[in-house]
Write a protein that holds these residues in place. Structure first.
Motif, PDB file in Angstrom:
ATOM      1  N   GLY A 110     -45.662  -1.707 115.290  1.00 56.79           N
ATOM      2  CA  GLY A 110     -46.194  -1.885 113.945  1.00 56.79           C
ATOM      3  C   GLY A 110     -46.150  -0.639 113.094  1.00 56.79           C
ATOM      4  N   ASP A 111     -45.522   0.410 113.554  1.00 49.16           N
ATOM      5  CA  ASP A 111     -45.497   1.657 112.809  1.00 49.16           C
ATOM      6  C   ASP A 111     -44.872   1.477 111.433  1.00 49.16           C
ATOM      7  OD1 ASP A 111     -45.878   4.410 112.446  1.00 49.16           O
ATOM      8  OD2 ASP A 111     -43.792   4.791 112.992  1.00 49.16           O
ATOM      9  N   GLY A 112     -43.777   0.782 111.339  1.00 45.98           N
ATOM     10  CA  GLY A 112     -43.131   0.570 110.056  1.00 45.98           C
ATOM     11  C   GLY A 112     -43.735  -0.557 109.251  1.00 45.98           C
ATOM     12  N   ARG A 113     -44.571  -1.358 109.894  1.00 56.30           N
ATOM     13  CA  ARG A 113     -45.158  -2.519 109.221  1.00 56.30           C
ATOM     14  C   ARG A 113     -46.519  -2.233 108.611  1.00 56.30           C
ATOM     15  NH1 ARG A 113     -43.614  -4.889 114.402  1.00 56.30           N
ATOM     16  NH2 ARG A 113     -41.554  -5.787 114.120  1.00 56.30           N
ATOM     17  N   THR A 114     -47.043  -1.051 108.788  1.00 58.09           N
ATOM     18  CA  THR A 114     -48.394  -0.749 108.338  1.00 58.09           C
ATOM     19  C   THR A 114     -48.543  -0.907 106.830  1.00 58.09           C
ATOM     20  OG1 THR A 114     -48.612   0.792 110.174  1.00 58.09           O
ATOM     21  CG2 THR A 114     -50.222   0.967 108.411  1.00 58.09           C
ATOM     22  N   ALA A 167     -46.736  -2.741 104.784  1.00 58.04           N
ATOM     23  CA  ALA A 167     -46.614  -4.147 104.415  1.00 58.04           C
ATOM     24  C   ALA A 167     -47.867  -4.923 104.792  1.00 58.04           C
ATOM     25  CB  ALA A 167     -45.395  -4.760 105.095  1.00 58.04           C
ATOM     26  N   ASN A 168     -48.431  -4.635 105.950  1.00 54.56           N
ATOM     27  CA  ASN A 168     -49.664  -5.309 106.362  1.00 54.56           C
ATOM     28  C   ASN A 168     -50.815  -4.961 105.428  1.00 54.56           C
ATOM     29  OD1 ASN A 168     -48.457  -6.592 108.521  1.00 54.56           O
ATOM     30  ND2 ASN A 168     -49.002  -5.005 109.981  1.00 54.56           N
ATOM     31  N   LEU A 169     -50.867  -3.722 104.998  1.00 50.85           N
ATOM     32  CA  LEU A 169     -51.899  -3.312 104.053  1.00 50.85           C
ATOM     33  C   LEU A 169     -51.734  -4.049 102.721  1.00 50.85           C
ATOM     34  CD1 LEU A 169     -54.286  -1.434 103.377  1.00 50.85           C
ATOM     35  CD2 LEU A 169     -52.604   0.243 102.632  1.00 50.85           C
ATOM     36  N   ALA A 170     -50.504  -4.151 102.236  1.00 52.18           N
ATOM     37  CA  ALA A 170     -50.244  -4.860 100.990  1.00 52.18           C
ATOM     38  C   ALA A 170     -50.601  -6.342 101.114  1.00 52.18           C
ATOM     39  CB  ALA A 170     -48.779  -4.698 100.582  1.00 52.18           C
ATOM     40  N   GLY A 204     -52.282  -4.681  95.333  1.00 49.22           N
ATOM     41  CA  GLY A 204     -51.482  -5.239  96.423  1.00 49.22           C
ATOM     42  C   GLY A 204     -50.012  -5.328  96.070  1.00 49.22           C
ATOM     43  N   THR A 205     -49.726  -5.732  94.836  1.00 47.21           N
ATOM     44  CA  THR A 205     -48.341  -5.815  94.389  1.00 47.21           C
ATOM     45  C   THR A 205     -47.700  -4.434  94.333  1.00 47.21           C
ATOM     46  OG1 THR A 205     -48.877  -7.773  93.096  1.00 47.21           O
ATOM     47  CG2 THR A 205     -46.846  -6.638  92.539  1.00 47.21           C
ATOM     48  N   LEU A 206     -48.426  -3.454  93.820  1.00 46.14           N
ATOM     49  CA  LEU A 206     -47.882  -2.097  93.749  1.00 46.14           C
ATOM     50  C   LEU A 206     -47.655  -1.514  95.139  1.00 46.14           C
ATOM     51  CD1 LEU A 206     -49.894  -0.582  90.760  1.00 46.14           C
ATOM     52  CD2 LEU A 206     -47.506  -1.323  90.809  1.00 46.14           C
ATOM     53  N   LEU A 207     -48.565  -1.773  96.078  1.00 46.37           N
ATOM     54  CA  LEU A 207     -48.369  -1.306  97.450  1.00 46.37           C
ATOM     55  C   LEU A 207     -47.127  -1.939  98.073  1.00 46.37           C
ATOM     56  CD1 LEU A 207     -52.015  -1.333  98.832  1.00 46.37           C
ATOM     57  CD2 LEU A 207     -50.552   0.667  98.547  1.00 46.37           C
ATOM     58  N   ALA A 208     -46.914  -3.221  97.816  1.00 47.10           N
ATOM     59  CA  ALA A 208     -45.745  -3.902  98.359  1.00 47.10           C
ATOM     60  C   ALA A 208     -44.456  -3.349  97.769  1.00 47.10           C
ATOM     61  CB  ALA A 208     -45.847  -5.400  98.103  1.00 47.10           C
ATOM     62  N   VAL A 209     -44.442  -3.132  96.470  1.00 46.07           N
ATOM     63  CA  VAL A 209     -43.243  -2.578  95.825  1.00 46.07           C
ATOM     64  C   VAL A 209     -42.971  -1.162  96.329  1.00 46.07           C
ATOM     65  CG1 VAL A 209     -42.302  -1.830  93.602  1.00 46.07           C
ATOM     66  CG2 VAL A 209     -43.394  -4.059  93.804  1.00 46.07           C
ATOM     67  N   LEU A 210     -44.027  -0.378  96.493  1.00 44.69           N
ATOM     68  CA  LEU A 210     -43.862   0.974  97.038  1.00 44.69           C
ATOM     69  C   LEU A 210     -43.290   0.933  98.444  1.00 44.69           C
ATOM     70  CD1 LEU A 210     -44.354   4.037  96.720  1.00 44.69           C
ATOM     71  CD2 LEU A 210     -46.616   3.655  97.693  1.00 44.69           C
ATOM     72  N   HIS A 211     -43.776   0.001  99.253  1.00 43.37           N
ATOM     73  CA  HIS A 211     -43.250  -0.110 100.620  1.00 43.37           C
ATOM     74  C   HIS A 211     -41.786  -0.551 100.610  1.00 43.37           C
ATOM     75  CE1 HIS A 211     -43.482  -0.450 104.942  1.00 43.37           C
ATOM     76  NE2 HIS A 211     -42.879  -1.624 104.845  1.00 43.37           N
ATOM     77  N   LEU A 212     -41.450  -1.480  99.709  1.00 47.50           N
ATOM     78  CA  LEU A 212     -40.051  -1.904  99.596  1.00 47.50           C
ATOM     79  C   LEU A 212     -39.147  -0.751  99.181  1.00 47.50           C
ATOM     80  CD1 LEU A 212     -40.271  -5.391  97.880  1.00 47.50           C
ATOM     81  CD2 LEU A 212     -39.380  -4.890 100.142  1.00 47.50           C
ATOM     82  N   ALA A 213     -39.624   0.068  98.271  1.00 49.54           N
ATOM     83  CA  ALA A 213     -38.804   1.172  97.767  1.00 49.54           C
ATOM     84  C   ALA A 213     -38.600   2.255  98.817  1.00 49.54           C
ATOM     85  CB  ALA A 213     -39.452   1.769  96.527  1.00 49.54           C
ATOM     86  N   ALA A 235     -43.584  -7.107 103.072  1.00 49.95           N
ATOM     87  CA  ALA A 235     -43.740  -6.569 101.724  1.00 49.95           C
ATOM     88  C   ALA A 235     -43.219  -7.550 100.684  1.00 49.95           C
ATOM     89  CB  ALA A 235     -43.013  -5.233 101.607  1.00 49.95           C
ATOM     90  N   ILE A 236     -42.143  -8.244 101.008  1.00 52.85           N
ATOM     91  CA  ILE A 236     -41.609  -9.253 100.090  1.00 52.85           C
ATOM     92  C   ILE A 236     -42.608 -10.397  99.940  1.00 52.85           C
ATOM     93  CG2 ILE A 236     -39.792 -10.994  99.821  1.00 52.85           C
ATOM     94  CD1 ILE A 236     -37.861  -8.932 101.064  1.00 52.85           C
ATOM     95  N   ALA A 237     -43.278 -10.765 101.015  1.00 54.10           N
ATOM     96  CA  ALA A 237     -44.285 -11.836 100.954  1.00 54.10           C
ATOM     97  C   ALA A 237     -45.543 -11.387 100.223  1.00 54.10           C
ATOM     98  CB  ALA A 237     -44.636 -12.295 102.362  1.00 54.10           C
TER      99      ALA A 237
END
Length: 119
Positions: free
Chosen positions: A17-21, A23-26, A67-76, A91-93
């Motif tokens: 889950g290291d890379g998913r943290t 996205a999970n937060l978002a 939440g949306t900004l966190l997801a976009v940041l993770h995607l970027a 993050a897309i979800a």
């Protein structure tokens, strides 16, 4: 495993889950925003009489935007594609989940303006 081995495993991406943290937060923040928006709408519909509807609506919109900004940041900042374990799909979800929270909050804010007596 000692501390230095744990740090090396984390740096190499060996921790589950290291890379998913991010996205999970978002996802969690977006889900909280949807819950706040939904609860605020039920207050306005007369099913619950606790809390301030205007404050709940603004909170839902703020949390949904976060939440949306966190997801976009993770995607970027994520590398790789879907299925690589970096949380890209999560993050897309999370983006539409945050958008739903914003829409619910906006709807509740509009309804709260109509139900408050003038004066």
């Amino acid at each position: 495993m000692n501390a230095s081995d744990a740090l090396m495993a984390a740096a190499e991406g060996g921790v589950i889950g290291d890379g998913r943290t991010g996205a999970n937060l978002a996802l969690a923040v977006g889900a909280v925003g949807v819950a706040i928006g939904w609860l605020t709408l039920t207050r306005l519909a007369g099913r619950s009489r606790t809390g301030n509807a205007r404050t709940g609506a603004i909170s839902a919109m703020t949390v949904g935007l976060a939440g949306t900004l966190l997801a976009v940041l993770h995607l970027a900042t994520s590398s790789g594609g879907p299925g690589t374990g970096n949380g890209l799909v999560g993050a897309i979800a999370a983006i539409p989940l945050g958008a739903i929270a914003i829409v619910l909050g906006r709807r509740a804010l509009i309804r709260s303006r109509h139900t408050v007596p003038a004066g």
